[in-house]
Design a protein around this motif. Structure first.
Motif, PDB file in Angstrom:
ATOM      1  N   ILE A 186       0.844  -1.209   0.000  1.00  0.00           N
ATOM      2  CA  ILE A 186       0.000   0.000   0.000  1.00  0.00           C
ATOM      3  C   ILE A 186       0.875   1.254   0.000  1.00  0.00           C
ATOM      4  O   ILE A 186       1.941   1.278   0.623  1.00  0.00           O
ATOM      5  CB  ILE A 186      -0.917   0.045   1.246  1.00  0.00           C
ATOM      6  CG1 ILE A 186      -1.860  -1.166   1.289  1.00  0.00           C
ATOM      7  CG2 ILE A 186      -1.735   1.334   1.292  1.00  0.00           C
ATOM      8  CD1 ILE A 186      -2.815  -1.188   2.482  1.00  0.00           C
ATOM      9  N   SER A 187       0.402   2.295  -0.690  1.00  0.00           N
ATOM     10  CA  SER A 187       1.004   3.619  -0.547  1.00  0.00           C
ATOM     11  C   SER A 187      -0.090   4.618  -0.205  1.00  0.00           C
ATOM     12  O   SER A 187      -1.233   4.467  -0.644  1.00  0.00           O
ATOM     13  CB  SER A 187       1.705   4.039  -1.841  1.00  0.00           C
ATOM     14  OG  SER A 187       0.769   4.147  -2.892  1.00  0.00           O
ATOM     15  N   VAL A 188       0.246   5.612   0.612  1.00  0.00           N
ATOM     16  CA  VAL A 188      -0.689   6.707   0.936  1.00  0.00           C
ATOM     17  C   VAL A 188       0.091   8.019   0.748  1.00  0.00           C
ATOM     18  O   VAL A 188       0.710   8.524   1.670  1.00  0.00           O
ATOM     19  CB  VAL A 188      -1.266   6.598   2.377  1.00  0.00           C
ATOM     20  CG1 VAL A 188      -2.419   5.606   2.427  1.00  0.00           C
ATOM     21  CG2 VAL A 188      -0.201   6.198   3.400  1.00  0.00           C
ATOM     22  N   LYS A 189       0.050   8.534  -0.462  1.00  0.00           N
ATOM     23  CA  LYS A 189       0.896   9.680  -0.798  1.00  0.00           C
ATOM     24  C   LYS A 189       0.104  10.986  -0.884  1.00  0.00           C
ATOM     25  O   LYS A 189      -1.032  10.988  -1.349  1.00  0.00           O
ATOM     26  CB  LYS A 189       1.575   9.454  -2.157  1.00  0.00           C
ATOM     27  CG  LYS A 189       2.476   8.231  -2.221  1.00  0.00           C
ATOM     28  CD  LYS A 189       3.112   8.150  -3.594  1.00  0.00           C
ATOM     29  CE  LYS A 189       3.975   6.931  -3.768  1.00  0.00           C
ATOM     30  NZ  LYS A 189       4.640   6.914  -5.081  1.00  0.00           N
ATOM     31  N   ALA A 190       0.755  12.054  -0.482  1.00  0.00           N
ATOM     32  CA  ALA A 190       0.201  13.396  -0.669  1.00  0.00           C
ATOM     33  C   ALA A 190       1.343  14.288  -1.122  1.00  0.00           C
ATOM     34  O   ALA A 190       2.517  13.944  -0.944  1.00  0.00           O
ATOM     35  CB  ALA A 190      -0.387  13.918   0.638  1.00  0.00           C
ATOM     36  N   SER A 191       1.023  15.436  -1.718  1.00  0.00           N
ATOM     37  CA  SER A 191       2.090  16.364  -2.092  1.00  0.00           C
ATOM     38  C   SER A 191       2.515  17.183  -0.869  1.00  0.00           C
ATOM     39  O   SER A 191       3.558  17.818  -0.871  1.00  0.00           O
ATOM     40  CB  SER A 191       1.635  17.291  -3.220  1.00  0.00           C
ATOM     41  OG  SER A 191       0.463  17.969  -2.839  1.00  0.00           O
ATOM     42  N   ASP A 192       1.693  17.123   0.176  1.00  0.00           N
ATOM     43  CA  ASP A 192       1.994  17.797   1.432  1.00  0.00           C
ATOM     44  C   ASP A 192       2.780  16.830   2.325  1.00  0.00           C
ATOM     45  O   ASP A 192       2.294  15.738   2.636  1.00  0.00           O
ATOM     46  CB  ASP A 192       0.666  18.191   2.098  1.00  0.00           C
ATOM     47  CG  ASP A 192       0.850  18.835   3.455  1.00  0.00           C
ATOM     48  OD1 ASP A 192       0.634  20.043   3.564  1.00  0.00           O
ATOM     49  OD2 ASP A 192       1.206  18.113   4.419  1.00  0.00           O
ATOM     50  N   ILE A 193       3.989  17.222   2.735  1.00  0.00           N
ATOM     51  CA  ILE A 193       4.823  16.254   3.471  1.00  0.00           C
ATOM     52  C   ILE A 193       4.272  15.936   4.861  1.00  0.00           C
ATOM     53  O   ILE A 193       4.419  14.821   5.335  1.00  0.00           O
ATOM     54  CB  ILE A 193       6.318  16.675   3.556  1.00  0.00           C
ATOM     55  CG1 ILE A 193       6.502  18.079   4.083  1.00  0.00           C
ATOM     56  CG2 ILE A 193       7.018  16.486   2.238  1.00  0.00           C
ATOM     57  CD1 ILE A 193       7.964  18.505   4.200  1.00  0.00           C
ATOM     58  N   PHE A 194       3.606  16.901   5.494  1.00  0.00           N
ATOM     59  CA  PHE A 194       3.032  16.636   6.824  1.00  0.00           C
ATOM     60  C   PHE A 194       1.948  15.554   6.720  1.00  0.00           C
ATOM     61  O   PHE A 194       1.891  14.624   7.522  1.00  0.00           O
ATOM     62  CB  PHE A 194       2.414  17.917   7.412  1.00  0.00           C
ATOM     63  CG  PHE A 194       3.414  19.004   7.669  1.00  0.00           C
ATOM     64  CD1 PHE A 194       4.148  19.034   8.850  1.00  0.00           C
ATOM     65  CD2 PHE A 194       3.629  20.008   6.732  1.00  0.00           C
ATOM     66  CE1 PHE A 194       5.082  20.036   9.088  1.00  0.00           C
ATOM     67  CE2 PHE A 194       4.555  21.018   6.963  1.00  0.00           C
ATOM     68  CZ  PHE A 194       5.277  21.036   8.148  1.00  0.00           C
TER      69      PHE A 194
END
Length: 378
Positions: A186-194
């Motif tokens: 699984i990956s849970v990515k956002a462009s926001d690092i927090f």
């Protein structure tokens, strides 16, 4: 650093990886005690098999363990079997909404499908894709992105947030688990690092599958590298992450280089030459910046893990050389000292220094490779 990194003597260097089950992406293991793998993605048209294979070759040479290709249409999955046959590394097929593309990619020999089962419609379609993956020994990656969360979750949480991403991931995982399919990461990515870091921390405590770590849409080469290093570095340092992709708006080869540099800096993976260099100042006995730039280019082909120190003067030079396989420290009168295995060995003119160091490193790499082969044979 090779030969000098005694973690048991220096507990502050130790990273304890989160326990996870192991899955396979083709012949590459992901999770458990397997090395953290480095991935990238092609940006050629997948339907153009030759262009895509050409880019995969470049990624393989840079050290990529796994390469992903996007399969948005039937022309792409039609080209996939040619691409898979030509590739030395496992190929992940990126599928978004169309279940047929998933089935075609599995049949074409993809090692893994990047798919969110909840997005592909009716239960019978999901069942067909899972069956195709099972039949063809395909694993899956559930890829949750903050930018494309399900409407009901956005309504529930009001905006993209770590909890919404984790709920999405676990919903998709449950569909696979209900079909007794467990070969997934699984990956849970956002462009926001927090948001990215918080989502992975939450998820890591709730499921034992391997995690594919990355900060999505991080940006161009420099800003994207910095954002990725802060976010992914935090997670990797905490032992979270089994395979990584650095998302850069740059040549995909740069993603692989940054990924390995990140793992190298944390002592999690060793590949190629690790150059320790000073930023240089008025004390330098030679042009440090230009020398390091030249050496990086000249030694890029070496995959053997080795450390090299290039220091401008005797303030820090001998101390850094003590900890590296080969070192060069600037001195006076247009010459410097070459260190081998931490000890001063011989002087060398600045003029000949680059050629000399390249020869020394190549010879040392060959020696280390031969020793490793001998060890493996025994």
């Amino acid at each position: 650093m090779t030969g000098h990194d005694h973690t048991h003597l220096r507990p502050w260097r130790a990273i304890t990886r989160r326990p996870s089950r192991k899955i396979r992406v083709g012949n590459v293991e992901v999770g458990g005690d397997a090395p953290i793998t480095v991935q990238s993605m092609t940006n050629t048209l997948t339907a153009d098999a030759n262009a895509t294979i050409g880019q995969i070759r470049q990624l393989e040479e840079a050290g990529a363990d796994i390469v992903r290709v996007s399969c948005p249409d039937v022309e792409s999955t039609a080209a996939l079997s040619t691409i898979v046959r030509a590739s030395k590394v496992p190929i992940v097929a990126d599928i978004h909404f169309h279940y047929k593309r998933g089935i075609e990619a599995a049949k074409a020999g993809a090692a893994c499908l990047r798919i969110n089962p909840g997005n592909i419609g009716r239960p019978d379609r999901v069942r067909e894709v899972i069956q195709a993956a099972r039949d063809h020994g395909c694993s899956m990656r559930i890829g949750v992105n903050a930018g494309s969360l399900e409407p009901h979750l956005l309504e529930k949480y009001g905006e993209p947030c770590p909890e919404a991403m984790v709920e999405s991931a676990l919903d998709h995982a449950r569909i696979l688990q209900d079909h007794d399919f467990h070969e997934f990461k699984i990956s849970v990515k956002a462009s926001d690092i927090f948001m990215t870091v918080a989502a992975y921390q939450l998820l890591s405590e709730q499921i034992d599958c391997p995690l594919h770590v990355g900060v999505t849409e991080a940006g161009g080469l420099r800003s994207g590298t910095i954002k990725s290093s802060i976010g992914m570095g935090n997670l990797l340092w905490a032992g979270i992450g089994d395979t990584i992709r650095v998302s850069l708006a740059a040549d995909p080869v740069e993603e692989i280089k940054v990924g390995f540099d990140m793992l190298k800096s944390l002592g999690l993976r060793h590949r190629g030459i690790n150059i320790i260099a000073c930023p240089s100042c008025a004390r330098q006995g030679f042009n440090v910046i230009k020398t390091v730039e030249t050496l990086e280019a000249r030694l890029a082909h070496i995959a053997t893990p080795m450390s090299l120190s290039i220091i401008g003067c005797v303030v820090n030079g001998p101390g850094e050389a003590l900890m590296t396989d080969i070192g060069f420290t600037g001195g006076g009168k247009g010459a410097g000292m070459v260190y081998v295995a931490g000890k001063p060995d011989h002087k060398m003119d600045n003029e000949q220094m680059v050629e000399h160091i390249v020869q020394l490193v190549e010879a040392k790499a060959a020696e280390l490779d031969a020793a490793r082969l001998l060890e493996a044979a025994e």
